[in-house]
Scaffold this active site. Structure first.
Site, PDB file in Angstrom:
ATOM      1  N   ASP A   1      17.064 -11.929  32.156  1.00  0.00           N
ATOM      2  CA  ASP A   1      16.376 -13.117  32.669  1.00  0.00           C
ATOM      3  C   ASP A   1      15.387 -13.556  31.595  1.00  0.00           C
ATOM      4  OD1 ASP A   1      17.688 -12.478  35.086  1.00  0.00           O
ATOM      5  OD2 ASP A   1      16.026 -11.193  35.693  1.00  0.00           O
TER       6      ASP A   1
ATOM      7  N   ASP B   1      12.726 -10.498  28.133  1.00  0.00           N
ATOM      8  CA  ASP B   1      13.527 -10.349  29.348  1.00  0.00           C
ATOM      9  C   ASP B   1      12.566 -10.023  30.483  1.00  0.00           C
ATOM     10  OD1 ASP B   1      15.367  -9.777  31.326  1.00  0.00           O
ATOM     11  OD2 ASP B   1      15.851  -7.782  30.546  1.00  0.00           O
TER      12      ASP B   1
ATOM     13  N   HIS C   1       0.856  -1.189   0.000  1.00  0.00           N
ATOM     14  CA  HIS C   1       0.000   0.000   0.000  1.00  0.00           C
ATOM     15  C   HIS C   1       0.891   1.238   0.000  1.00  0.00           C
ATOM     16  CE1 HIS C   1      -2.362   3.127   2.335  1.00  0.00           C
ATOM     17  NE2 HIS C   1      -3.169   2.868   1.331  1.00  0.00           N
TER      18      HIS C   1
ATOM     19  N   HIS D   1       1.960  10.653  -5.886  1.00  0.00           N
ATOM     20  CA  HIS D   1       2.143  11.064  -4.486  1.00  0.00           C
ATOM     21  C   HIS D   1       0.857  10.757  -3.733  1.00  0.00           C
ATOM     22  CE1 HIS D   1      -0.139  15.045  -4.113  1.00  0.00           C
ATOM     23  NE2 HIS D   1      -0.286  14.726  -5.376  1.00  0.00           N
TER      24      HIS D   1
END
Length: 1002
Positions: free
Chosen positions: A761, A814, A314, A358
């Site tokens: 983690d 994390d 698009h 445009h």
């Protein structure tokens, strides 16, 4: 690329001369918009992978990766060069590097033509080498570059050596949490030269290999080698047959693997595969999660076009937002080479009789239609020969329409000739992609058949996607002496940038981040204030174009005043006279219809892709219609008439495009429209994010040719995609996914403290994306303080009713006390998953991966999901699906679903008026969103009704039987690899008490 072929055969002397000059560095002028230019030293790094420059305030960001370079052009061809006064620079000293997803340009000027020629030649040689690499060579190259770069970044004083303190800092950066004693021990083992106390690059490579020793892969090798430290040809063959489910495994095949991946010459001589060679093999593309056979076209390409999903773009010409961004012809080249097969061209009257492209009613820049057609002609079939659809949105006068037709015929020539195309039986079906190879289809308006062939022009209905925005919200460019386009553009640009900063996405996986309309309204209000403070902007007592930026967002679209277009209300009258007439019309918009003049020359170029409005759909047996819907209108049809819509899509094409209110070029969720069989779901390719990741994954299969065959169930017969068991007679697929470990997981890109932050983690989330009944998520527990080699050893199980359209999305997060941070993702079509032990490389990250084991079973029977899939459990039995179906039924009577959210619109939700607006979507969350340690459970309130807890607001079923548990320890490298181990095959998931698996105990 074809123009790079010549650079592959340069003489070694010429190549080395270019590389030597580039690595030594050259002073060049770097042109920037609005400045005179900056003198900088540009140089190629020693690995020949990055172009860098200094001085720069951006330091590390002052670089361009060679892989990201799209093209290098000679002379003054770029927009920035064109803005410079003619004669300022010698064209033979100028060149431009286009790079990145948005085709950014780096415009450079050398002091003499010889330097420019050296750089252009050298860069094109490097680009040609990259384009010629196979996947294995590229993986090895990127790995070697990553190790070298890691070493250099750790070498703080630049002496080419790493001391123990620099190694400790590197451990932290790599997310490795090892005891300092163990680090020192490995350091001493690697430090073998006379210069004790420091590691050279070669010694660092030894250290890195020790640190990277994969316990999971070593145990796997031991289990198939009778506890030896290597595999023989026979043992390797057994592993490939039993675990990797490979067919026709021969001794020659195994010997070839040993030759390619074994590093020890001694092992090669003995025809055995050691742990390093086995690791190299397992991390190669041969053991990727994506089926390597699907890198080529493997589906039947002889079916009618309507039987395929077609990759569609698009506003293809835009590089960014829909209000101010640049239009570039190179965007067509980029998306076509990415596999897109339907591009959009918005045509408007331009100066000197030349049509331009445009985005209407905005300040986006203009490009010549002729240049767009020439670019498409050059790049349409570089990567594959399957047909390209040119979606023309025509706003031009009849005179410039004739110019458009002239350019199309003159440039495309025989690519438009469809006279020899085989359309199948009695021309009652669309031709196939195979029969249309090398052809370009023009999608546009066609003159009505009742007009005679001698009619030079006629009126056709006009569906303008930009007209979705109310007239009062459009830019109308009328300037006076008191204001300039630059002043207005400058103000709006600053306002937009500040709004986007204020609306930082809290959770990029959460589509409800901020409202596009709120952004529009704020832009409008700010501009009004600006213009009121500048009375010279007014003219004849009326405000200039700036006052009419954005208004009346809460109101429905009103009938607009006539402006060079004629209107009719036949549709409304017909609807009043025939309230029950639905057999000949799929869907009525109930709007006043506009018409426009169309010339015969342009009409005649439209053959199989006649663009029609929903009001014009008549079931008269004709083929070749393309029905276009904005997402907001398509949402209503999918909700209310999904089965009828699916039947329509078995004969004709449907194109869905984003709402005109998405001025930031964000994307809607394509999934509901794919589920209804819509072929041309057009997305903004310039906007990276979750939706483009899904689109990329869907079309990567089948050789990334832009055509993916729809399931047979969608092409013949029909079913209700919202049903709890949409295809009861068909077998289902059961995916048993064992998430074993992770490798080199980096800190989150939005980490507050960057490399200095805490070690992550990590936990893994797996999401199934497909029919509503299949949409589901599950996750592993958390491993504390280890992003380098965390081990989860958890089994997740899913049942999929329609695997042909399902996507499997792997995400790494994390976990932290206040929420979660996105680390990376990879999305793969279900049908492209390969069974066995596989690595899932995270998209856009060099080394980061997840190691998994995949098993896919076929299951039968009505109750198999309840028995085999934890995601269903008792929730499915108690009616979670029925509850959703009832909500969907209410949608049939919803009088105003226009502003419903686009995201995961599997059923209608009751939302406040302020919430019923389009949402921006991107790829992943950043810090700051408040969440509990329970991970996803915190997003669903615990309610009395089991069915309410079953699905979150996004309509995705989540597991309610497991909470997000934190694993207190991670895998140590220093423990005996020959300790108690079990084969890493499907085993029962850990219970909720967080008991440790024997494979990962310290």
């Amino acid at each position: 690329m074809a123009d790079l072929e010549v650079y592959k055969n340069l003489s070694p002397e010429k190549v080395e001369r270019c590389m030597s000059v580039m690595q030594s560095g050259t002073q060049m002028i770097k042109l920037k918009r609005g400045t005179k230019g900056l003198v900088r030293l540009f140089y190629l790094d020693e690995h020949r992978t990055r172009l860098r420059w200094r001085p720069s305030r951006k330091s590390e960001k002052a670089k361009i990766i060679i892989d990201s370079i799209y093209k290098v052009t000679e002379g003054r061809q770029s927009e920035i060069f064109h803005r410079q006064a003619e004669g300022n620079f010698d064209p033979s000293c100028c060149f431009t590097i286009y790079h990145g997803n948005h085709m950014e340009s780096l415009d450079l000027i050398t002091s003499n033509p010889e330097e420019a020629r050296t750089w252009i030649t050298g860069l094109k040689y490097l680009m040609a080498g990259i384009s010629d690499e196979d996947s294995l060579a590229k993986r090895q190259r990127t790995h070697d570059q990553w190790v070298k770069q890691t070493f250099e970044e750790a070498d703080k004083n630049g002496d080419g050596l790493l001391n123990i303190e620099e190694i400790h800092q590197l451990m932290h950066k790599l997310n490795v949490n090892l005891p300092r004693r163990k680090v020192r021990q490995m350091f001493q083992e690697a430090d073998t030269d006379e210069n004790q106390g420091t590691l050279t690059f070669e010694e660092f490579c030894v250290f890195y290999k020790m640190m990277s020793l994969r316990r999971d892969l070593y145990l796997l090798l031991l289990s198939y080698s009778d506890k030896k430290d290597h595999l023989t040809v026979e043992e390797l063959a057994q592993f490939l047959k039993v675990e990797q489910k490979m067919n026709n495994v021969t001794a020659d095949c195994c010997l070839d693997i040993i030759r390619k991946f074994e590093v020890s010459e001694e092992n090669k001589a003995k025809n055995i595969l050691g742990i390093e060679g086995f690791t190299n093999f397992m991390r190669s593309p041969a053991c990727d999660v994506f089926n390597p056979l699907h890198h080529e076209v493997y589906q039947d390409m002889d079916q009618p076009l309507c039987n395929y999903y077609i990759a569609s773009s698009h506003n293809t010409y835009l590089t960014g937002d829909q209000l101010l961004s640049q239009s570039k012809v190179d965007m067509y080249a980029r998306v076509l080479q990415e596999g897109c097969r339907c591009v959009e061209v918005d045509c408007w009257d331009g100066p000197d009789g030349e049509p331009v492209v445009h985005h209407g009613y905005t300040l986006t820049s203009k490009i010549l239609f002729r240049d767009v057609v020439e670019t498409i002609n050059k790049h349409a079939f570089v990567k594959n020969e399957f047909p390209v659809i040119l979606s023309i949105e025509n706003h031009c006068s009849v005179q410039q329409q004739r110019k458009i037709a002239q350019y199309l015929k003159g440039i495309f020539r025989d690519k438009l000739d469809l006279s020899s195309v085989d359309t199948g039986e009695e021309c009652k079906q669309l031709p196939s992609p195979q029969s249309l190879k090398g052809k370009i289809l023009v999608k546009g308006k066609k003159l009505p058949y009742h007009l005679g062939d001698d009619a030079e022009e006629g009126e056709v209905s006009d569906e303008d996607s930009a007209d979705e925005i109310e007239d009062e919200c459009k830019f109308k460019l009328h300037y006076n002496n008191g204001t300039t386009e630059h002043q207005v553009e400058s103000f709006i640009r600053k306002k937009l940038e500040s709004l986007l900063r204020e609306s930082q996405i809290r959770d990029k996986e959460d589509p409800d981040s901020f409202t596009v309309r709120a952004l529009l309204k704020a832009t409008h209000e700010g501009l009004n204030v600006h213009l009121k403070q500048n009375p010279d902007v007014k003219e004849n007592g009326k405000k200039s174009h700036g006052r009419s930026l954005m208004t009346n967002f809460g109101k429905h679209k009103k009938a607009t005043k006539s402006r060079s277009k004629s209107y009719s209300t036949d549709d409304e009258e017909d609807a009043q006279q025939n309230p029950g007439k639905e057999s000949c019309q799929l869907y009525r918009l109930g709007r006043r219809r506009k018409t426009m003049k169309l010339c015969r020359e342009l009409s005649d170029l439209v053959v199989y892709t006649n663009s029609v409005a929903a009001q014009d759909i008549v079931d008269d047996g004709t083929t070749g219609n393309v029905l276009s819907f904005s997402e907001t209108r398509a949402h209503q049809v999918v909700q209310q008439k999904s089965e009828q819509f699916m039947i329509y899509n078995q004969k004709q094409l449907t194109r869905i495009y984003p709402s005109a209110y998405r001025i930031d070029s964000s994307n809607f969720n394509p999934l509901p429209y794919w589920n209804a069989g819509c072929q041309l779901v057009a997305l903004n390719y310039q906007s990276e994010g979750r939706m483009m990741q899904l689109n990329r994954a869907k079309f990567k299969t089948n050789g990334n040719c832009g055509y993916v065959l729809k399931p047979q169930q969608m092409s013949k017969g029909t079913f209700n995609p919202f049903s709890g068991d949409p295809l009861p007679a068909n077998p289902k697929k059961q995916l048993i996914l064992k998430v074993i470990s992770g490798q080199q997981l980096p800190k989150p890109p939005d980490s507050m403290f960057g490399d200095r932050g805490e070690i992550i983690d990590p936990f893994v989330e797996v999401e199934i994306i497909g029919l509503p009944v299949d949409c589901c998520k599950d996750q592993t527990r958390v491993v504390d303080d280890n992003g380098f080699n965390p081990v989860w050893e958890e089994t997740l199980t899913f049942t999929v009713h329609l695997p042909e359209i399902a996507l499997v999305r792997f995400l790494v997060w994390d976990h932290d006390p206040i929420g979660r941070d996105f680390v990376g993702q990879r999305t793969v079509t279900f049908s492209s998953l390969v069974p066995g032990y596989r690595h899932v490389y995270l998209e856009g990250l060099t080394e980061a991966s997840i190691f998994v084991h995949i098993t896919i079973n076929e299951i039968y029977g009505k109750w198999s999901p309840l028995i085999l899939n934890p995601s269903y459990t008792i929730l499915h039995f108690l009616g979670a699906t029925k509850s959703r179906q009832l909500q969907g039924l209410k949608g049939l009577f919803n009088k105003n679903p226009r502003h419903s959210s686009e995201t995961n619109s599997h059923y209608v939700r009751k939302r406040s008026l302020g919430d019923r607006i389009l949402r921006r979507t991107a790829s992943a969350p950043a810090k700051g969103r408040k969440k509990s340690k329970m991970g996803f459970q915190e997003m669903v309130e615990i309610k009395d009704s089991v069915s309410e807890a079953a699905r979150e607001q996004d309509g995705v079923l989540r597991r309610t039987t497991r909470s997000l548990q934190v694993r207190p320890v991670s895998m140590p490298v220093d423990k005996s690899l020959l300790g108690a181990f079990s084969l890493p095959v499907a085993e029962t998931a850990k219970d909720n008490e967080g008991k440790e698996n024997s494979l990962v105990q310290i």
